[in-house]
Write an enzyme that holds these catalytic residues in place. Structure first.
Site, PDB file in Angstrom:
ATOM      1  N   SER A  15       0.825  -1.198   0.000  1.00  0.00           N
ATOM      2  CA  SER A  15       0.000   0.000   0.000  1.00  0.00           C
ATOM      3  C   SER A  15       0.867   1.260   0.000  1.00  0.00           C
ATOM      4  CB  SER A  15      -0.941  -0.038   1.210  1.00  0.00           C
ATOM      5  OG  SER A  15      -1.901   0.985   1.152  1.00  0.00           O
ATOM      6  N   ASP A  36      -8.778  -3.343  -5.738  1.00  0.00           N
ATOM      7  CA  ASP A  36      -8.704  -4.216  -4.566  1.00  0.00           C
ATOM      8  C   ASP A  36      -9.664  -3.778  -3.461  1.00  0.00           C
ATOM      9  OD1 ASP A  36      -7.523  -2.010  -3.300  1.00  0.00           O
ATOM     10  OD2 ASP A  36      -5.483  -2.765  -3.521  1.00  0.00           O
ATOM     11  N   HIS A  82      -7.611  -5.262  -0.528  1.00  0.00           N
ATOM     12  CA  HIS A  82      -6.425  -4.468  -0.211  1.00  0.00           C
ATOM     13  C   HIS A  82      -5.625  -5.030   0.964  1.00  0.00           C
ATOM     14  CE1 HIS A  82      -3.965  -0.902  -0.601  1.00  0.00           C
ATOM     15  NE2 HIS A  82      -4.098  -0.653   0.686  1.00  0.00           N
TER      16      HIS A  82
END
Length: 535
Positions: free
Chosen positions: A181, A388, A413
């Site tokens: 991320s 995601d 995610h």
């Protein structure tokens, strides 16, 4: 992937002897790995400057909201680029136990029931230990104060020190970085600002679910309404969206995650608002107005112009911060000029198959917005794209770098960093499999040859189907018996689960076909499906 389907696949793998009971195994030939988390992915401790008392403020369940507001609320200082605590007697630190892994493993180590909701790199750490990595020798973590800018000088200096210390601890080996991320933006900032150090110490960089061009839908909603980092029953004991909202408004990192206005989006993200307007005759009409990322700034300013918090009896204004936006724009310029050094290899894994907020809409034709200052108190609707669930696929793929490979994996995610298909890809890129899918304990080679997964909703049911194929290469005689018959072996397995309140259920069924061994190879096919429903 549905929970039961995952369990079913694991059962079949056990049957095929693709997985054996974990054994302690250390591979001395492995190059070191540094794990870098994303936003909210590091434990943060509050240190009382007067008494030296330390307490964890992120993440905690008991007293979470009060301690969060008291110890983590902050204001941005444009002269330093730091966001500083409202409480001058509190400093924030990231624990360094277990060579940095403690802070990014399980974010609330005291939580027993439902602890998987606060897992971060927990599953990946456990998986990598099974590959032969060793904490403090070949496996390390880099936690950081995720409220701060991804290019904050203090963070960059700490990252440089981390790389140097790992290089020393591993006997001079170059380092593999795995970021998740926003951690990808931090690494990219460091690579842009300190390319010489990056090239000196880094061998490979694997970015997973990185919002290279931002997460426009998610961040628009976060800036106007706040966000929750846990869902379900745990949310009742955690930090409120309002409390989180007040923090995010003063976080440089959040502004750096806004949708990039200069990127050539296939479908440009917009902020839509249904507005009620009156004409010269006093008649009211309802229109839908759309704002580009640049135009939306004026909406943020109006919507948050009267935003205030009460901190220790003092009312503090927290409007949309233009100084933070300017800082973030400079960060984007730095990111745009980043290049991968010649001796470093870059890989990109991005999530797919999940509806992901891209554009945000407030109000409706029947319930228009008459005052923009109402926006923080109104539930938004999303116009979604593939991604995601947080980062659009388009953003995650657009790294702007010279990549060795870019691979899309169906996953959300957070879940993507504990996905077994991702583990296989990462293991291969790290050369931790050697041959290229070698398991040193079980003494065989697995060559995945196909992997497909589909999800759809039909008649109130969530349906997930999976097809996976392998070729198993080994010197064992396990597959020779059915080779003589010339016929494949077919087996099946089914599992089911009914929720405690009997309002939810899930069933999964899988069929595996083992083909006769030929020229030292044995082809295996798996077809599985899960069906689930909830009231």
């Amino acid at each position: 992937m549905a929970v039961l389907l995952e369990e079913l696949v694991k059962s079949i793998e056990m049957w095929l002897k693709l997985i054996k009971k974990p054994q302690e195994y250390i591979d001395p030939t492995l190059d070191p790995v540094l794990l870098v988390p994303g936003i909210a992915g590091s434990i943060l401790n509050a240190i009382d400057k007067k008494t030296g008392r330390t307490e964890r403020v992120w993440v905690r369940i008991l007293g979470a909201d009060h301690e969060f507001c008291d110890k983590l609320w902050c204001r941005f200082d444009p002269s330093t680029g730091r966001t500083a605590n409202l409480d001058p007697d509190t400093s924030i630190e990231v624990p360094q136990d277990r060579y940095g892994l403690y802070a990014i493993d399980t974010l609330d180590p005291d939580m027993v029931i439902g602890s998987d909701c606060v897992y971060y790199f927990h599953d990946m750490i456990a998986e990598m230990l099974s590959w032969g990595y060793q904490e403090g020798k070949t496996l390390f973590g880099f936690g950081y104060d995720f409220r701060q800018s991804n290019r904050l000088q203090e963070t960059m200096e700490c990252f440089a020190q981390k790389l140097e210390s790992i290089h020393t601890a591993s006997g001079g080996k170059k380092i593999n970085i795995i970021s998740h991320s926003m951690g990808g933006l931090l690494v990219k900032c460091f690579m842009a600002l300190h390319s010489d150090i990056f090239e000196k110490y880094v061998k490979n960089w694997i970015a997973i679910a990185a919002p290279f061009q931002g997460a426009p839908g998610y961040i628009t909603s976060a800036l106007l309404n706040g966000t929750s980092f846990v869902h379900g029953w745990e949310e009742r004991f955690f930090i409120s969206k309002w409390s989180m909202h007040q923090l995010l408004i003063e976080c440089p990192s959040i502004y750096e995650l806004m949708g990039c206005p200069d990127f050539q989006w296939e479908h440009a993200p917009v902020l839509e608002i249904w507005k009620e307007k009156s004409n010269s005759n006093g008649e009211s009409t309802v229109i839908l107005e759309s704002y580009s990322p640049l135009e939306a700034v004026s909406v943020y300013e109006l919507a948050l112009s009267n935003n205030k918090v009460n901190y220790n009896g003092e009312k503090i204004s927290l409007p949309f911060n233009q100084e933070l936006l300017s800082w973030a724009n400079k960060t984007r310029e730095i990111l745009c000029h980043a290049k991968v050094p010649d001796k470093v290899k870059f890989y990109n894994i991005y999530g797919t198959n999940y509806k992901t907020p891209h554009s945000v809409c407030y109000g409706s034709e029947n319930a228009p917005i008459s005052d923009l200052q109402q926006l923080p108190f109104i539930q938004s609707n999303y116009i979604s794209v593939d991604g995601d669930g947080t980062v659009p696929t388009e953003s995650a793929k657009a790294d702007g770098l010279n990549a060795e490979a870019r691979v899309g994996v169906p996953g959300d995610h957070r879940g993507i960093i504990c996905d077994r298909h991702v583990f296989r890809v990462v293991k291969h890129w790290l050369r931790a499999d050697h041959d290229p899918y070698y398991n040193p304990i079980n003494d065989y080679v697995i060559l995945p040859t196909a992997f497909d997964i589909e999800r759809h909703h039909e008649k109130g049911l969530d349906v997930t189907s999976l097809r996976e194929e392998w070729e198993i290469v080994s010197e064992s005689q396990d597959g020779e018996k059915n080779a003589t018959s010339g016929k494949p072996k077919v087996g099946s397995i089914s599992v089911s689960h009914v929720g405690g309140d009997k309002t939810t259920w899930e069933e999964a069924h899988g069929t595996v076909i083992i083909h006769p061994k030929s020229e030292g190879k044995q082809h295996v096919e798996l077809n599985a499906m899960s069906v689930s429903a909830s009231a």
